[in-house]
Scaffold this active site. Sequence first.
Site: not given
Ligand code: F6P
Length: 343
Positions: A108, A131, A267, A276
């Site tokens: 983006g 990603d 599970r 992240r």
């Molecule tokens: O684009 C990176 C990402 O980690 C995606 O893999 C995931 O869908 C999204 O961000 C999650 O975003 P947020 O932190 O806004 O929930």
Amino acid sequence: MKLGVLCSGGDSPGMNAAIRGAVLRAVDVHGFEMIGFMDGWRGFHEGDWIALDRPAVRGLSPLGGVILGTSRVPPFAGRPGEEIDLSDFRARYDAYGLDGFLLIGGNGTQTVASILSDHGVPTIGLPKTIDNDLSATDYTFGFDTAVSIAAEAIDRLRTTGDSHRRCMVLEVMGRDAGWIALHAGMAGGAQVSLLPEFPETLEQVCEWVTSVRDRGRSSLVVVAEGFRLDGAAVTREGLDGFGRPRLGGVAEVLAPLIEAETGIETRATVLGHVQRGGSPTAFDRVLATRTGIAAADAALAESWGTMAALQGDQITMVPLADAVGRLKTVPADRYAEARLNFG
Ligand code: F6P
């Protein structure tokens, strides 16, 4: 020269190292002034910024998250392809006295960078996303960290899964591209890795899980959040493909289906934002630092409209237009390599 830096979109381990790399080169070597806008475009709109110099970036390389904050606030009204009005944006840009932007972000953000550049705003892109789905660059910083965390999760799930003879389903991020699932699955020896790019039927998934059980082992299934079962849309919203209320993420939908179909206790674990967070790996720190340095050099050369891409072991400035517009998805030959371990 005065540069504005901001981060947009989801955070990615290595963003701080990228800012540090850019500042060390741009401020200390090229003599530029740099300011960082807080929380992405929010800081730009609201005049919330900090000066960036060597003391401001000291010790940043191992730090997760990003000191500037990030957000998904848009820079201007209008969507790609639509007529956009940049008059307010330009007035603000001029008021800050900026000569250029360094924009740190994923698809983006690089699309925004490309639009700004097409409209004459001097812009350079620094690609980041866990990603790894940005075109024109081999790897984006944050990806290696996310894969390491996901691989460790697989290792941990495997021991508890083995103890209980269970099938363990791990959901990792990857809305549109399955790079994290592919790499983490291969690193952790997953018996099934399910990617958005390659739908599989429930029958096929269960066949793999059953054949692992028949060999006396328990299965580890890693699934990207964007995966859809072939012939049955397992969705994040509303009803699942079987008309039942959504149970949660894709793993939470898939696990009971596998259990019902195979009779194997199953599970689900959703790794979520754990992948992240925290300190970036050494690889991501180095990649991010080099990306920041290359962006600062590109600003000196006034190579606007470009993005600092990793190609082989070199950071190369590529046109932003090459990076945006199409996602870098997992190709069939890479999926075929992972599939060697399935079942
Ligand atoms: O684009 C990176 C990402 O980690 C995606 O893999 C995931 O869908 C999204 O961000 C999650 O975003 P947020 O932190 O806004 O929930």
